[in-house]
Design an enzyme around this catalytic site. Structure first.
Site, PDB file in Angstrom:
ATOM      1  N   SER A 143      40.827  28.566  27.664  1.00 40.26           N
ATOM      2  CA  SER A 143      40.563  27.903  28.625  1.00 40.26           C
ATOM      3  C   SER A 143      39.981  28.560  29.464  1.00 40.26           C
ATOM      4  O   SER A 143      38.866  28.852  29.142  1.00 40.26           O
ATOM      5  CB  SER A 143      41.181  29.071  30.070  1.00 40.26           C
ATOM      6  OG  SER A 143      41.195  28.538  31.439  1.00 40.26           O
ATOM      7  N   TYR A 156      44.997  36.729  32.904  1.00 43.74           N
ATOM      8  CA  TYR A 156      44.557  35.628  32.300  1.00 43.74           C
ATOM      9  C   TYR A 156      43.452  35.049  31.747  1.00 43.74           C
ATOM     10  O   TYR A 156      43.924  35.336  30.286  1.00 43.74           O
ATOM     11  CB  TYR A 156      45.435  34.524  33.926  1.00 43.74           C
ATOM     12  CG  TYR A 156      45.913  33.085  33.070  1.00 43.74           C
ATOM     13  CD1 TYR A 156      46.359  32.859  31.486  1.00 43.74           C
ATOM     14  CD2 TYR A 156      44.298  32.270  33.344  1.00 43.74           C
ATOM     15  CE1 TYR A 156      46.167  31.174  31.451  1.00 43.74           C
ATOM     16  CE2 TYR A 156      44.125  30.504  33.074  1.00 43.74           C
ATOM     17  CZ  TYR A 156      44.851  30.632  31.863  1.00 43.74           C
ATOM     18  OH  TYR A 156      44.690  30.245  31.344  1.00 43.74           O
TER      19      TYR A 156
END
Ligand SMILES: NC(=O)c1ccc[n+]([C@@H]2O[C@H](COP(=O)([O-])OP(=O)(O)OC[C@H]3O[C@@H](n4cnc5c(N)ncnc54)[C@H](OP(=O)(O)O)[C@@H]3O)[C@@H](O)[C@H]2O)c1
Length: 248
Positions: A143, A156
């Protein structure tokens, strides 16, 4: 006669993984779908134009997941491509342990359990197939969040930084290795799925899948999805920490 190509997608039951299963099947790949939601994967598999296989797996049960991966690969006969897409993104501003643990369990432990299984497969079974110069392709879905520590999504972001750095390490390990495995890091910005954390420059899962499939075809080492997110990643890398803390 061209040989049938096989692709395993871990995290294929929704979102980007589902769209990629459909995209790759349209390009002729037979698809091995892996995740926890079996019925959902069966439904997706039934809609694909090529042969499909379903493996129920929870990547946090690492030994079971690895065994399931090898069983799936054996059932498929030949696997040229493995996409590690399974991920969770809990929002946890109160810093409770369970959501932090879950992010690490799925995005880090689960990821490495399957990445090592895929590399083992390519470096043994993949190498025996002398019809192709490439022993296999490993794709990891990281990401743009890998480039900063976001409040509330600290686990995350950290887990995705791990994924990107781990894949970089696997590429470095390839230099001088006997095997020839192509390793691609995918860093999406916002993609319109249940996991999405914003709508700025958000693309559809189908657009993301098309761009990921193109990167696979070109054996790219790294790709941003969509491409303009590279500007954000570069800005995050270059902006001093004190300024980032004020802005984010
Ligand atoms: N959407 C975004 O904006 C965005 C941006 C950057 C990166 N990403 C990354 O893209 C990947 C896919 O996410 P998505 O946006 O498509 O969200 P999603 O629709 O929620 O997909 C997540 C996938 O991961 C699987 N999964 C989750 N926990 C699992 C577990 N314990 N074992 C096996 N599979 C598991 C889910 O399947 P089951 O629930 O059936 O197990 C599902 O197939 C993730 O790695 C995410 O971090 C997404």
């Amino acid at each position: 006669m061209t040989q049938t190509r096989g692709a395993i997608i871990v995290g294929a039951s929704s979102g980007i993984g589902e769209a990629l299963a459909r995209q790759l099947a349209d390009e002729g790949y037979e698809i091995g779908l892996a995740a926890r939601r079996t019925e959902r994967m069966r439904e997706i598999g039934n809609e694909l134009p090529t042969k499909s296989y379903v493996a129920t797996m929870d990547v946090t049960d690492t030994e079971d997941a690895r065994a399931g991966f090898f069983e799936l690969a054996e059932a498929m006969g030949s696997v040229d491509l493995v996409v590690l897409n399974a991920g969770v993104g809990p929002f946890n501003p109160k810093l409770e342990w369970e959501p932090e643990r879950r992010a690490i369990d799925v995005n880090v432990r689960g990821f490495v359990a399957l990445a090592t299984a895929a590399m083992e497969y390519f470096e043994t079974v993949g190498r025996e197939d002398h019809s192709s110069e490439l022993d296999g392709q490993l794709v990891g879905i990281s990401s743009v969040a890998a480039h900063f520590g976001g409040g509330g999504v600290q686990a995350y972001c950290a887990s995705k930084a791990f994924v990107s750095t781990y894949l970089e390490g696997l590429r470095a390990r390839q230099r001088g290795a006997d095997s020839n495995v192509s390793i691609t890091t995918v860093e999406p910005g916002y993609v319109d799925t249940e996991l999405s954390m914003g709508d700025f420059w958000e693309c559809s899962p189908e657009t993301a899948a098309k761009q990921i499939a193109r990167a696979i075809q070109k054996e790219k080492t790294h790709v941003y999805v969509t491409r303009r997110w590279r500007v954000v990643a570069w800005a995050l890398d270059l902006t001093p920490n004190w300024l980032l803390r004020r802005l984010l």
